[in-house]
Design a protein around this motif. Structure first.
Motif, PDB file in Angstrom:
ATOM      1  N   GLN A  13       0.825  -1.202   0.000  1.00 18.36           N
ATOM      2  CA  GLN A  13       0.000   0.000   0.000  1.00 18.36           C
ATOM      3  C   GLN A  13       0.862   1.256   0.000  1.00 18.36           C
ATOM      4  OE1 GLN A  13      -3.392  -0.245   2.817  1.00 18.36           O
ATOM      5  NE2 GLN A  13      -2.947  -2.441   2.964  1.00 18.36           N
ATOM      6  N   GLY A  14       2.017   1.176   0.686  1.00 16.80           N
ATOM      7  CA  GLY A  14       2.929   2.315   0.700  1.00 16.80           C
ATOM      8  C   GLY A  14       3.551   2.578  -0.659  1.00 16.80           C
ATOM      9  N   HIS A  15       3.899   1.510  -1.373  1.00 16.73           N
ATOM     10  CA  HIS A  15       4.449   1.673  -2.725  1.00 16.73           C
ATOM     11  C   HIS A  15       3.407   2.274  -3.666  1.00 16.73           C
ATOM     12  CE1 HIS A  15       7.900  -1.520  -2.411  1.00 16.73           C
ATOM     13  NE2 HIS A  15       7.926  -0.642  -1.423  1.00 16.73           N
ATOM     14  N   ALA A  16       2.169   1.813  -3.536  1.00 16.60           N
ATOM     15  CA  ALA A  16       1.101   2.347  -4.390  1.00 16.60           C
ATOM     16  C   ALA A  16       0.938   3.853  -4.174  1.00 16.60           C
ATOM     17  CB  ALA A  16      -0.207   1.620  -4.103  1.00 16.60           C
ATOM     18  N   ASP A  17       0.909   4.273  -2.915  1.00 13.81           N
ATOM     19  CA  ASP A  17       0.799   5.706  -2.613  1.00 13.81           C
ATOM     20  C   ASP A  17       2.009   6.474  -3.151  1.00 13.81           C
ATOM     21  OD1 ASP A  17      -1.657   5.588  -1.317  1.00 13.81           O
ATOM     22  OD2 ASP A  17      -0.770   5.270   0.663  1.00 13.81           O
ATOM     23  N   ALA A  18       3.207   5.868  -3.025  1.00 14.23           N
ATOM     24  CA  ALA A  18       4.429   6.548  -3.471  1.00 14.23           C
ATOM     25  C   ALA A  18       4.418   6.783  -4.974  1.00 14.23           C
ATOM     26  CB  ALA A  18       5.652   5.727  -3.063  1.00 14.23           C
ATOM     27  N   PHE A  19       4.001   5.784  -5.738  1.00 13.56           N
ATOM     28  CA  PHE A  19       3.991   5.959  -7.193  1.00 13.56           C
ATOM     29  C   PHE A  19       2.878   6.903  -7.637  1.00 13.56           C
ATOM     30  CE2 PHE A  19       6.887   2.347  -7.298  1.00 13.56           C
ATOM     31  CZ  PHE A  19       7.768   2.778  -8.278  1.00 13.56           C
ATOM     32  N   GLY A  21       2.048   9.429  -5.858  1.00 11.45           N
ATOM     33  CA  GLY A  21       2.658  10.714  -5.533  1.00 11.45           C
ATOM     34  C   GLY A  21       3.647  11.168  -6.588  1.00 11.45           C
ATOM     35  N   ALA A  22       4.236  10.186  -7.292  1.00 11.67           N
ATOM     36  CA  ALA A  22       5.201  10.499  -8.354  1.00 11.67           C
ATOM     37  C   ALA A  22       4.513  10.750  -9.691  1.00 11.67           C
ATOM     38  CB  ALA A  22       6.207   9.358  -8.488  1.00 11.67           C
ATOM     39  N   GLY A  23       3.183  10.693  -9.715  1.00 10.43           N
ATOM     40  CA  GLY A  23       2.439  10.981 -10.934  1.00 10.43           C
ATOM     41  C   GLY A  23       2.147   9.782 -11.797  1.00 10.43           C
ATOM     42  N   ALA A  24       2.441   8.580 -11.291  1.00  7.91           N
ATOM     43  CA  ALA A  24       2.170   7.370 -12.061  1.00  7.91           C
ATOM     44  C   ALA A  24       0.750   6.874 -11.814  1.00  7.91           C
ATOM     45  CB  ALA A  24       3.178   6.281 -11.703  1.00  7.91           C
ATOM     46  N   ASP A  25       0.307   5.968 -12.673  1.00  2.00           N
ATOM     47  CA  ASP A  25      -1.044   5.403 -12.594  1.00  2.00           C
ATOM     48  C   ASP A  25      -0.943   3.970 -12.076  1.00  2.00           C
ATOM     49  OD1 ASP A  25      -3.710   4.778 -12.888  1.00  2.00           O
ATOM     50  OD2 ASP A  25      -3.618   4.587 -15.080  1.00  2.00           O
ATOM     51  N   VAL A  26      -1.403   3.724 -10.851  1.00  4.70           N
ATOM     52  CA  VAL A  26      -1.382   2.375 -10.282  1.00  4.70           C
ATOM     53  C   VAL A  26      -2.574   1.608 -10.852  1.00  4.70           C
ATOM     54  CG1 VAL A  26      -1.436   0.994  -8.177  1.00  4.70           C
ATOM     55  CG2 VAL A  26      -0.223   3.194  -8.207  1.00  4.70           C
ATOM     56  N   VAL A  27      -2.295   0.675 -11.750  1.00  5.47           N
ATOM     57  CA  VAL A  27      -3.357   0.016 -12.504  1.00  5.47           C
ATOM     58  C   VAL A  27      -3.757  -1.344 -11.942  1.00  5.47           C
ATOM     59  CG1 VAL A  27      -2.805   1.200 -14.646  1.00  5.47           C
ATOM     60  CG2 VAL A  27      -1.658  -0.967 -14.104  1.00  5.47           C
ATOM     61  N   GLY A  28      -2.909  -1.920 -11.055  1.00  5.34           N
ATOM     62  CA  GLY A  28      -3.252  -3.239 -10.544  1.00  5.34           C
ATOM     63  C   GLY A  28      -2.457  -3.597  -9.304  1.00  5.34           C
ATOM     64  N   ILE A  29      -2.982  -4.589  -8.569  1.00  5.36           N
ATOM     65  CA  ILE A  29      -2.310  -5.082  -7.373  1.00  5.36           C
ATOM     66  C   ILE A  29      -2.539  -6.584  -7.265  1.00  5.36           C
ATOM     67  CG2 ILE A  29      -4.289  -4.541  -5.869  1.00  5.36           C
ATOM     68  CD1 ILE A  29      -2.209  -3.836  -3.668  1.00  5.36           C
ATOM     69  N   VAL A  30      -1.496  -7.298  -6.866  1.00  5.75           N
ATOM     70  CA  VAL A  30      -1.559  -8.755  -6.766  1.00  5.75           C
ATOM     71  C   VAL A  30      -1.186  -9.176  -5.354  1.00  5.75           C
ATOM     72  CG1 VAL A  30      -0.554 -10.927  -7.574  1.00  5.75           C
ATOM     73  CG2 VAL A  30      -1.041  -9.093  -9.203  1.00  5.75           C
ATOM     74  N   ALA A 331      10.640   6.647  -5.312  1.00  2.34           N
ATOM     75  CA  ALA A 331       9.716   6.421  -6.428  1.00  2.34           C
ATOM     76  C   ALA A 331       9.713   7.614  -7.374  1.00  2.34           C
ATOM     77  CB  ALA A 331       8.312   6.156  -5.898  1.00  2.34           C
ATOM     78  N   ARG A 332       9.770   8.809  -6.817  1.00  2.00           N
ATOM     79  CA  ARG A 332       9.805  10.025  -7.636  1.00  2.00           C
ATOM     80  C   ARG A 332      11.062  10.072  -8.504  1.00  2.00           C
ATOM     81  NH1 ARG A 332      10.033  14.978  -3.899  1.00  2.00           N
ATOM     82  NH2 ARG A 332      12.239  14.403  -3.829  1.00  2.00           N
ATOM     83  N   GLU A 333      12.227   9.732  -7.888  1.00  2.91           N
ATOM     84  CA  GLU A 333      13.476   9.718  -8.646  1.00  2.91           C
ATOM     85  C   GLU A 333      13.445   8.652  -9.741  1.00  2.91           C
ATOM     86  OE1 GLU A 333      16.308  12.051  -7.800  1.00  2.91           O
ATOM     87  OE2 GLU A 333      14.301  12.784  -7.271  1.00  2.91           O
ATOM     88  N   PHE A 334      12.898   7.504  -9.406  1.00  2.00           N
ATOM     89  CA  PHE A 334      12.834   6.385 -10.345  1.00  2.00           C
ATOM     90  C   PHE A 334      11.978   6.738 -11.555  1.00  2.00           C
ATOM     91  CE2 PHE A 334      11.429   1.754 -11.038  1.00  2.00           C
ATOM     92  CZ  PHE A 334      12.595   1.421 -11.688  1.00  2.00           C
ATOM     93  N   VAL A 335      10.802   7.300 -11.316  1.00  4.05           N
ATOM     94  CA  VAL A 335       9.908   7.681 -12.417  1.00  4.05           C
ATOM     95  C   VAL A 335      10.561   8.760 -13.280  1.00  4.05           C
ATOM     96  CG1 VAL A 335       7.710   8.792 -12.979  1.00  4.05           C
ATOM     97  CG2 VAL A 335       7.777   6.969 -11.265  1.00  4.05           C
ATOM     98  N   ARG A 336      11.175   9.727 -12.654  1.00  5.96           N
ATOM     99  CA  ARG A 336      11.836  10.783 -13.415  1.00  5.96           C
ATOM    100  C   ARG A 336      12.946  10.226 -14.303  1.00  5.96           C
ATOM    101  NH1 ARG A 336      12.577  15.538  -8.783  1.00  5.96           N
ATOM    102  NH2 ARG A 336      10.445  16.350  -8.855  1.00  5.96           N
ATOM    103  N   ASP A 337      13.706   9.280 -13.757  1.00  5.72           N
ATOM    104  CA  ASP A 337      14.787   8.677 -14.526  1.00  5.72           C
ATOM    105  C   ASP A 337      14.240   7.908 -15.727  1.00  5.72           C
ATOM    106  OD1 ASP A 337      17.379   7.870 -15.209  1.00  5.72           O
ATOM    107  OD2 ASP A 337      17.254   6.076 -13.967  1.00  5.72           O
TER     108      ASP A 337
END
Length: 375
Positions: A13-19, A21-30, A331-337
């Motif tokens: 759940q923390g990773h989902a919130d982080a991404f 926050g980085a502007g990504a679209d969380v499309v699924g969870i397993v 997560a923000r740095e990763f998405v930007r990269d």
């Protein structure tokens, strides 16, 4: 960018919130349990949920996957995701063994995907501040680092992945990974040598059904530990460790000596801390992961409490919780990269596989010298 999450607990759940926050679209969870993953998906408004990872990759077509399960469950999902062409954000430990971690690091290189390894407390505000101070020469040449922590964890915490080496448990996997990343982020990433000792001072823990979230495991501690029907699981990992390292620093002529001391089951008297000692001063940070106040010993020959510089404060994500802040930052740095922006170096599977190899070396260390015959 589309993100698929593996894991439904605190980290998932923390990773989902982080991404998000980085502007990504969380499309699924397993997750492994159908009703749990469905409930989490509904609560977090994630459109896809399921228990089959390969099926989720096919259905969601993610650009990024975030691996937030215990370390022993990382290998197969990461391998499948890399072969699917996904960039991978993985919580620590990378895997349960050094061999599997090295294999995944090489596989990611072969498939030309980016990776992030979330030994992420290097992004705590005071750690970022310490990095800036050391680089500016505030303590002269760094000579020594001290990382001290005592968690006083309850012996009765229900038996689970944290008690098992094969599942990614142990304090080296789940504490040392963070402190090593903190130290290297401040003084330099070139680890020269290492020696250590570990101890399992727990032995066993009660087996309890229904624990799905690591963050709430204490709620399941049995009230009657003398119940004859209670079953017990045997620990096979370390709960305390002492590690010495030598790290080459661009800011020092000689290698920096580092002490990592952690007692998972023993109480603290004073606060946990991280200290960077230099030829002209020292930096003290409160907290086992450097998330507290920073103090500088400088020319005044006294400890001075320093405020966080505005330029660092501006980079800190505005979310509650030190762990969550650091996930958001990475997560923000990763998405930007991935999107082609210029970012500072961040921990990747290179560090993840290196740390796993170091952990195996520490666990297998046999460099004790027998002095019983000395007069």
């Amino acid at each position: 960018m589309k993100v698929l999450i593996s894991g439904t607990g605190f980290a998932g759940q923390g990773h989902a919130d982080a991404f998000r926050g980085a502007g990504a679209d969380v499309v699924g969870i397993v997750g492994r349990t159908a009703h749990v993953v469905s409930e989490v998906a509904a609560k977090m408004a994630i459109p896809y949920s399921g228990t089959d990872w390969q099926q989720a990759l096919n259905a969601c077509q993610p650009d990024i996957v975030a691996i937030a399960t215990p370390g022993g469950a990382h290998y197969e999902p990461i391998k499948q995701a890399i072969e699917f062409g996904c960039h991978v954000f993985c919580d620590k430990p990378m895997t349960a063994t050094s061999d599997s971690a090295v294999e995944l690091y090489k596989l990611a290189q072969q498939h030309n995907v980016k990776t992030a390894y979330a030994a992420s407390f290097r992004y705590a505000p005071s750690v970022l501040h310490a990095r800036k101070l050391v680089a500016a020469g505030a303590i002269g040449e760094p000579v020594e680092v001290e990382c001290m922590s005592h968690f006083n964890l309850e012996h009765e915490i229900p038996f689970g992945w944290s008690h098992r080496k094969e599942d990614g448990g142990g304090r080296l996997n789940n504490n040392f990974t963070h402190t090593l990343s903190i130290v290297t982020s401040v003084i330099g990433e070139n680890i020269l040598s290492i020696i250590g000792e570990t101890r399992d001072d727990l032995g066993r823990a009660p087996i309890v059904e229904g624990v799905h979230n690591f963050a709430t495991r204490r709620d399941f501690i049995p009230t009657d530990l003398d119940d004859p029907s209670l079953k017990w699981g045997e620990s096979n990992v370390e709960w305390s460790y002492t590690v010495l390292a030598q790290i080459k620093s661009a800011f020092a002529e000689k290698p920096v000596s580092v002490l990592f001391k952690h007692g998972g089951l023993v109480p603290r008297f004073h606060e946990d801390h991280i200290v960077f000692y230099g030829t002209e001063g020292a930096i003290y940070i409160k907290g086992h992961y450097g998330s507290g106040q920073l103090y500088l010993w400088g020319k005044g020959k006294t400890w001075e409490e320093l405020p966080l510089p505005p330029e660092i404060a501006a980079t800190v994500p505005h979310v509650a919780g030190a762990t969550e802040q650091c996930w958001h930052y990475l997560a923000r740095e990763f998405v930007r990269d991935i999107q082609g922006e210029s970012v500072e170096p961040y921990p990747t599977f290179r560090e993840g596989s290196q740390y796993q190899q170091i952990i195996d070396l520490i666990r297998n260390n046999s460099n004790w010298t027998d002095v019983t015959a000395l007069n």
